[in-house]
Scaffold this motif. Structure first.
Motif, PDB file in Angstrom:
ATOM      1  N   PHE A 297      -9.376   2.090  -2.165  1.00 22.94           N
ATOM      2  CA  PHE A 297      -8.061   1.700  -1.739  1.00 22.94           C
ATOM      3  C   PHE A 297      -8.592   0.167  -1.337  1.00 22.94           C
ATOM      4  CE2 PHE A 297      -9.407   6.679  -1.045  1.00 22.94           C
ATOM      5  CZ  PHE A 297      -7.633   6.794  -1.185  1.00 22.94           C
TER       6      PHE A 297
ATOM      7  N   LEU B  51       0.819  -1.206   0.224  1.00 24.44           N
ATOM      8  CA  LEU B  51      -0.311   0.035  -0.201  1.00 24.44           C
ATOM      9  C   LEU B  51       0.933   1.580  -0.365  1.00 24.44           C
ATOM     10  CD1 LEU B  51      -2.399  -1.765   2.987  1.00 24.44           C
ATOM     11  CD2 LEU B  51      -3.087  -1.172   0.230  1.00 24.44           C
TER      12      LEU B  51
ATOM     13  N   THR C 203      -3.680   2.825  -0.465  1.00 28.36           N
ATOM     14  CA  THR C 203      -3.650   3.031  -2.646  1.00 28.36           C
ATOM     15  C   THR C 203      -2.626   1.609  -2.338  1.00 28.36           C
ATOM     16  OG1 THR C 203      -4.058   5.306  -2.890  1.00 28.36           O
ATOM     17  CG2 THR C 203      -3.451   3.391  -4.971  1.00 28.36           C
TER      18      THR C 203
ATOM     19  N   LYS D  59      -2.191  -3.262  -9.663  1.00 29.88           N
ATOM     20  CA  LYS D  59      -3.165  -3.015 -10.090  1.00 29.88           C
ATOM     21  C   LYS D  59      -3.995  -3.981 -10.402  1.00 29.88           C
ATOM     22  CE  LYS D  59      -3.020   1.580  -9.790  1.00 29.88           C
ATOM     23  NZ  LYS D  59      -3.913   2.249  -8.853  1.00 29.88           N
TER      24      LYS D  59
END
Length: 183
Positions: free
Chosen positions: A127, A16, A162, A166
């Protein structure tokens, strides 16, 4: 994101980075935690947000705990670096109250439900996070740093930020028949 899809595909993220949830997004996360099942309306939880300088302060608390536990240098360094895995940590404390009808274990479970709800709310808003626990939840120095009273339990540390990756790997759902029976 569809609620059922969110629940069926939940996956923690351990890598993160900034930014962390803030403003209305963070408020939604907290509000989701406050909607956890709460027998007796005891509201048996407290949320302590650790970010910015708080991460450094928490690092020093964990370092002191690791030294007190006589961990080796590698263990001390791991404890010292732990808070920097994410830009925000929400420490969830089960603030248990004396109750004739709601036992302590149920209040702790309620606080655990709050952690799950908060992680799901973070995920729903773009998030993610990971719920960490371990021996530091019971360490007296860590408990003191978070203002725990004797009857309180640190349920865990919800690291939020975040997600770095991905394209998350797919998790294969277990065969539900291995966990279900009918009475």
């Amino acid at each position: 994101m569809d609620a059922l899809d969110l629940l069926l595909n939940r996956r923690s993220a351990s890598r993160l980075a900034a930014p962390a949830p803030a403003g209305e997004v963070l408020e939604n996360i907290i509000k989701a935690g406050l909607r956890a099942p709460d027998h007796g309306a005891l509201q048996p939880w407290r949320f302590v947000i650790v970010e910015n300088e708080g991460l450094s302060r928490f690092s020093q608390v964990l370092r002191a705990a690791a030294v007190a536990e006589n961990l080796d240098e590698k263990g001390i360094e791991k404890a010292t670096q732990a808070p920097f895995r994410a830009p925000m940590i929400i420490t969830v404390v089960a603030h248990c109250k004396e109750s004739q009808k709601v036992p302590k274990w149920e209040q702790v479970v309620s606080a655990g439900c709050a952690v799950q709800a908060m992680q799901m709310a973070a995920l729903a808003q773009g998030f993610n996070g990971i719920w960490r626990s371990g021996p530091w939840t019971e360490d007296e120095g860590v408990r003191a740093a978070f203002g725990c009273e004797e009857e309180d339990e640190i349920v865990g540390f919800l690291y939020l930020g975040t997600p770095q990756l991905k394209s998350a790997t797919q998790v294969v759902a277990p065969d539900s028949s291995l966990f279900v029976s009918y009475f």
